[in-house]
Design a protein around this motif. Structure first.
Motif, PDB file in Angstrom:
ATOM      1  N   GLY A  50      -5.182   9.892  -8.406  1.00 55.06           N
ATOM      2  CA  GLY A  50      -4.429   8.806  -7.789  1.00 55.06           C
ATOM      3  C   GLY A  50      -5.074   8.308  -6.516  1.00 55.06           C
ATOM      4  O   GLY A  50      -5.195   7.097  -6.296  1.00 55.06           O
ATOM      5  N   LEU A  51      -5.505   9.241  -5.664  1.00 52.36           N
ATOM      6  CA  LEU A  51      -6.177   8.833  -4.422  1.00 52.36           C
ATOM      7  C   LEU A  51      -7.472   8.094  -4.726  1.00 52.36           C
ATOM      8  O   LEU A  51      -7.820   7.120  -4.052  1.00 52.36           O
ATOM      9  CB  LEU A  51      -6.449  10.057  -3.549  1.00 52.36           C
ATOM     10  CG  LEU A  51      -5.232  10.755  -2.943  1.00 52.36           C
ATOM     11  CD1 LEU A  51      -5.647  11.997  -2.164  1.00 52.36           C
ATOM     12  CD2 LEU A  51      -4.434   9.813  -2.052  1.00 52.36           C
ATOM     13  N   GLY A  52      -8.183   8.564  -5.746  1.00 53.60           N
ATOM     14  CA  GLY A  52      -9.403   7.864  -6.126  1.00 53.60           C
ATOM     15  C   GLY A  52      -9.122   6.471  -6.655  1.00 53.60           C
ATOM     16  O   GLY A  52      -9.866   5.521  -6.370  1.00 53.60           O
ATOM     17  N   ALA A  53      -8.043   6.319  -7.391  1.00 51.80           N
ATOM     18  CA  ALA A  53      -7.704   5.025  -7.981  1.00 51.80           C
ATOM     19  C   ALA A  53      -7.360   3.987  -6.920  1.00 51.80           C
ATOM     20  O   ALA A  53      -7.601   2.791  -7.112  1.00 51.80           O
ATOM     21  CB  ALA A  53      -6.545   5.179  -8.961  1.00 51.80           C
ATOM     22  N   ILE A  54      -6.775   4.442  -5.791  1.00 49.94           N
ATOM     23  CA  ILE A  54      -6.452   3.488  -4.723  1.00 49.94           C
ATOM     24  C   ILE A  54      -7.458   3.587  -3.577  1.00 49.94           C
ATOM     25  O   ILE A  54      -7.202   3.145  -2.461  1.00 49.94           O
ATOM     26  CB  ILE A  54      -5.016   3.687  -4.197  1.00 49.94           C
ATOM     27  CG1 ILE A  54      -4.744   5.138  -3.797  1.00 49.94           C
ATOM     28  CG2 ILE A  54      -4.006   3.235  -5.217  1.00 49.94           C
ATOM     29  CD1 ILE A  54      -3.330   5.387  -3.311  1.00 49.94           C
TER      30      ILE A  54
ATOM     31  N   VAL B 199       1.022   4.055   0.808  1.00 49.04           N
ATOM     32  CA  VAL B 199       2.199   4.496   0.044  1.00 49.04           C
ATOM     33  C   VAL B 199       2.660   3.390  -0.894  1.00 49.04           C
ATOM     34  O   VAL B 199       2.996   3.635  -2.059  1.00 49.04           O
ATOM     35  CB  VAL B 199       3.342   4.914   0.989  1.00 49.04           C
ATOM     36  CG1 VAL B 199       4.502   5.488   0.183  1.00 49.04           C
ATOM     37  CG2 VAL B 199       2.866   5.938   2.012  1.00 49.04           C
ATOM     38  N   TRP B 200       2.662   2.151  -0.379  1.00 49.57           N
ATOM     39  CA  TRP B 200       3.010   1.010  -1.238  1.00 49.57           C
ATOM     40  C   TRP B 200       2.021   0.884  -2.394  1.00 49.57           C
ATOM     41  O   TRP B 200       2.416   0.581  -3.531  1.00 49.57           O
ATOM     42  CB  TRP B 200       3.025  -0.281  -0.423  1.00 49.57           C
ATOM     43  CG  TRP B 200       4.183  -0.420   0.516  1.00 49.57           C
ATOM     44  CD1 TRP B 200       4.142  -0.389   1.881  1.00 49.57           C
ATOM     45  CD2 TRP B 200       5.564  -0.607   0.171  1.00 49.57           C
ATOM     46  NE1 TRP B 200       5.398  -0.541   2.408  1.00 49.57           N
ATOM     47  CE2 TRP B 200       6.297  -0.681   1.380  1.00 49.57           C
ATOM     48  CE3 TRP B 200       6.255  -0.711  -1.039  1.00 49.57           C
ATOM     49  CZ2 TRP B 200       7.673  -0.863   1.421  1.00 49.57           C
ATOM     50  CZ3 TRP B 200       7.630  -0.890  -1.004  1.00 49.57           C
ATOM     51  CH2 TRP B 200       8.325  -0.958   0.214  1.00 49.57           C
ATOM     52  N   ASP B 201       0.750   1.130  -2.122  1.00 52.00           N
ATOM     53  CA  ASP B 201      -0.263   1.060  -3.176  1.00 52.00           C
ATOM     54  C   ASP B 201      -0.003   2.121  -4.242  1.00 52.00           C
ATOM     55  O   ASP B 201      -0.172   1.858  -5.445  1.00 52.00           O
ATOM     56  CB  ASP B 201      -1.659   1.250  -2.583  1.00 52.00           C
ATOM     57  CG  ASP B 201      -2.100   0.075  -1.730  1.00 52.00           C
ATOM     58  OD1 ASP B 201      -1.496  -1.007  -1.873  1.00 52.00           O
ATOM     59  OD2 ASP B 201      -3.031   0.235  -0.920  1.00 52.00           O
ATOM     60  N   ALA B 202       0.393   3.315  -3.807  1.00 53.84           N
ATOM     61  CA  ALA B 202       0.696   4.380  -4.765  1.00 53.84           C
ATOM     62  C   ALA B 202       1.901   4.007  -5.627  1.00 53.84           C
ATOM     63  O   ALA B 202       1.898   4.219  -6.852  1.00 53.84           O
ATOM     64  CB  ALA B 202       0.954   5.688  -4.027  1.00 53.84           C
ATOM     65  N   LEU B 203       2.938   3.454  -5.000  1.00 53.91           N
ATOM     66  CA  LEU B 203       4.112   3.022  -5.763  1.00 53.91           C
ATOM     67  C   LEU B 203       3.759   1.939  -6.769  1.00 53.91           C
ATOM     68  O   LEU B 203       4.229   1.951  -7.916  1.00 53.91           O
ATOM     69  CB  LEU B 203       5.189   2.499  -4.803  1.00 53.91           C
ATOM     70  CG  LEU B 203       6.112   3.511  -4.141  1.00 53.91           C
ATOM     71  CD1 LEU B 203       7.066   2.796  -3.195  1.00 53.91           C
ATOM     72  CD2 LEU B 203       6.900   4.306  -5.176  1.00 53.91           C
ATOM     73  N   GLU B 204       2.928   0.995  -6.351  1.00 53.93           N
ATOM     74  CA  GLU B 204       2.532  -0.088  -7.251  1.00 53.93           C
ATOM     75  C   GLU B 204       1.701   0.443  -8.408  1.00 53.93           C
ATOM     76  O   GLU B 204       1.822  -0.030  -9.543  1.00 53.93           O
ATOM     77  CB  GLU B 204       1.743  -1.148  -6.473  1.00 53.93           C
ATOM     78  CG  GLU B 204       1.286  -2.329  -7.298  1.00 53.93           C
ATOM     79  CD  GLU B 204       2.428  -3.099  -7.938  1.00 53.93           C
ATOM     80  OE1 GLU B 204       2.167  -3.791  -8.946  1.00 53.93           O
ATOM     81  OE2 GLU B 204       3.567  -3.016  -7.443  1.00 53.93           O
ATOM     82  N   MET B 205       0.872   1.434  -8.148  1.00 53.82           N
ATOM     83  CA  MET B 205       0.069   2.012  -9.216  1.00 53.82           C
ATOM     84  C   MET B 205       0.945   2.755 -10.222  1.00 53.82           C
ATOM     85  O   MET B 205       0.689   2.713 -11.432  1.00 53.82           O
ATOM     86  CB  MET B 205      -0.983   2.958  -8.637  1.00 53.82           C
ATOM     87  CG  MET B 205      -2.010   3.404  -9.658  1.00 53.82           C
ATOM     88  SD  MET B 205      -3.414   4.210  -8.880  1.00 53.82           S
ATOM     89  CE  MET B 205      -2.601   5.594  -8.098  1.00 53.82           C
ATOM     90  N   VAL B 206       1.983   3.408  -9.751  1.00 56.92           N
ATOM     91  CA  VAL B 206       2.936   4.052 -10.657  1.00 56.92           C
ATOM     92  C   VAL B 206       3.611   3.001 -11.542  1.00 56.92           C
ATOM     93  O   VAL B 206       3.767   3.197 -12.749  1.00 56.92           O
ATOM     94  CB  VAL B 206       3.984   4.852  -9.860  1.00 56.92           C
ATOM     95  CG1 VAL B 206       5.122   5.309 -10.766  1.00 56.92           C
ATOM     96  CG2 VAL B 206       3.337   6.053  -9.182  1.00 56.92           C
ATOM     97  N   ARG B 207       3.973   1.875 -10.936  1.00 63.63           N
ATOM     98  CA  ARG B 207       4.622   0.818 -11.718  1.00 63.63           C
ATOM     99  C   ARG B 207       3.677   0.269 -12.774  1.00 63.63           C
ATOM    100  O   ARG B 207       4.075   0.044 -13.929  1.00 63.63           O
ATOM    101  CB  ARG B 207       5.079  -0.312 -10.789  1.00 63.63           C
ATOM    102  CG  ARG B 207       5.934  -1.371 -11.492  1.00 63.63           C
ATOM    103  CD  ARG B 207       6.106  -2.610 -10.640  1.00 63.63           C
ATOM    104  NE  ARG B 207       4.839  -3.300 -10.443  1.00 63.63           N
ATOM    105  CZ  ARG B 207       4.315  -4.127 -11.355  1.00 63.63           C
ATOM    106  NH1 ARG B 207       4.932  -4.346 -12.500  1.00 63.63           N
ATOM    107  NH2 ARG B 207       3.169  -4.725 -11.106  1.00 63.63           N
ATOM    108  N   ARG B 208       2.426   0.037 -12.413  1.00 64.90           N
ATOM    109  CA  ARG B 208       1.462  -0.475 -13.385  1.00 64.90           C
ATOM    110  C   ARG B 208       1.203   0.540 -14.492  1.00 64.90           C
ATOM    111  O   ARG B 208       0.982   0.168 -15.654  1.00 64.90           O
ATOM    112  CB  ARG B 208       0.156  -0.858 -12.680  1.00 64.90           C
ATOM    113  CG  ARG B 208       0.283  -2.038 -11.742  1.00 64.90           C
ATOM    114  CD  ARG B 208      -1.080  -2.660 -11.437  1.00 64.90           C
ATOM    115  NE  ARG B 208      -1.998  -1.705 -10.841  1.00 64.90           N
ATOM    116  CZ  ARG B 208      -2.176  -1.548  -9.525  1.00 64.90           C
ATOM    117  NH1 ARG B 208      -1.472  -2.278  -8.666  1.00 64.90           N
ATOM    118  NH2 ARG B 208      -3.050  -0.677  -9.063  1.00 64.90           N
ATOM    119  N   SER B 209       1.242   1.815 -14.139  1.00 62.16           N
ATOM    120  CA  SER B 209       1.066   2.858 -15.157  1.00 62.16           C
ATOM    121  C   SER B 209       2.237   2.851 -16.137  1.00 62.16           C
ATOM    122  O   SER B 209       2.050   3.092 -17.334  1.00 62.16           O
ATOM    123  CB  SER B 209       0.935   4.226 -14.488  1.00 62.16           C
ATOM    124  OG  SER B 209      -0.222   4.294 -13.675  1.00 62.16           O
TER     125      SER B 209
END
Length: 299
Positions: A250-254, A271-281
């Motif tokens: 996850g850290l690598g992806a963002i 943190v917002w980027d992590a949340l958005e990545m979860v949504r896209r997943s």
């Protein structure tokens, strides 16, 4: 010999249940009060109080009874709902998914924390972070933010993707098993002399291993693929390292460093980027499931 067949109708109901539940999660933020599974705590305490034999194997039997007795009931209810038609089956699946994807809505909880932090109220945000920022926290604000970012990446599997994985594979009872297993581990945490604690921890790690690797790949697909996939290869395989592969991929992806060296001030954007990545997943998982169902219809 009886054969279990997952027909196209059941696939469609599964997809609809997931879509409707994720929609409810997205637009109705007051579901946490309905996710209270206090009855399971009562049931677990009753089983423990009536355990007549001590020992490792007796505790293993106690865990199995605690987990699978309610799940057998859920499975039987699901069979009756399926026999009643697609609508009862759909409604029952939605209810079970809502109960299983907990104990709290990840996005709503994190947004509430970030609202406090954006106003400079760090302590107030930490008080809302039950299940995300437990244990001893670092003193630097930036490291606290990074801890929350990592928790989002890991908790997304426990609260959402692991439930969806087993729900799709084996049905509503299997999705609920994820939630009950984590609850039982939480209830037994702190009892250092209880060997059953390690048993349920290992069981939960085994449940989380397949979806954790799929989620890590999902992070790579929706983020920086090369950086994320390289870290997946470094940490894949060991079923005791589910949190590591999720955190590093996850850290690598963002595009965040995961070597513990951070400079600058705290940046809530990660943190917002992590949340958005979860949504896209989530979108990737639903799209893949829809493709598999349409391919099944085509065949």
């Amino acid at each position: 010999m009886a054969e279990i067949v997952w027909n196209d109708g059941e696939k469609t109901v599964t997809l609809l249940a997931i879509l409707i539940t994720l929609g409810i999660e997205r637009f109705y933020r007051n579901l946490d009060e309905y996710r209270n599974l206090e009855w399971f705590s009562v049931w677990s305490n009753w089983v423990e109080a009536h355990q007549l034999v001590e020992g490792k194997w007796a505790r293993a039997v106690s865990i199995l009874l605690t987990l699978f007795a309610p799940l057998l009931l859920v499975q039987q209810l699901n069979v009756w709902m399926v026999e009643g038609g697609w609508l009862p089956e759909l409604l029952f699946s939605i209810v079970l998914l809502v109960l299983s994807m907990g104990p709290r809505d990840l996005r709503a909880q994190v947004e509430s924390i970030l609202e406090n932090w954006s106003q400079g109220d760090i302590e107030g945000g930490i008080l809302k972070a039950e299940g995300l920022l437990d244990g001893e926290l670092p003193e630097e604000e930036q490291k606290i933010v990074r801890t929350l970012t990592e928790s989002v990446l890991v908790e997304a599997n426990q609260r959402l993707f692991s439930v969806l994985f087993w729900f799709v594979l084996l049905g509503p009872a299997a999705g609920l098993l994820v939630r009950l297993g984590l609850m039982l581990e939480q209830m037994q945490r702190g009892d250092e002399e209880d060997s059953s604690q390690s048993m349920i921890e290992q069981f939960n790690k085994l449940l989380a291993w397949p979806p954790a690797h799929l989620v890590a790949i999902s992070y790579a697909m929706v983020g920086d693929f090369s950086s994320s996939f390289r870290r997946i290869l470094e940490h894949a395989g060991d079923w005791n390292s589910n949190s590591k592969i999720l955190r590093h991929s996850g850290l690598g992806a963002i595009r965040l460093e995961d070597d513990g060296v951070m400079t600058g001030t705290a940046d809530l954007q990660e943190v917002w980027d992590a949340l958005e990545m979860v949504r896209r997943s989530e979108v990737v998982w639903v799209a893949l499931l829809a493709f598999l169902i349409l391919a099944g219809y085509a065949n």
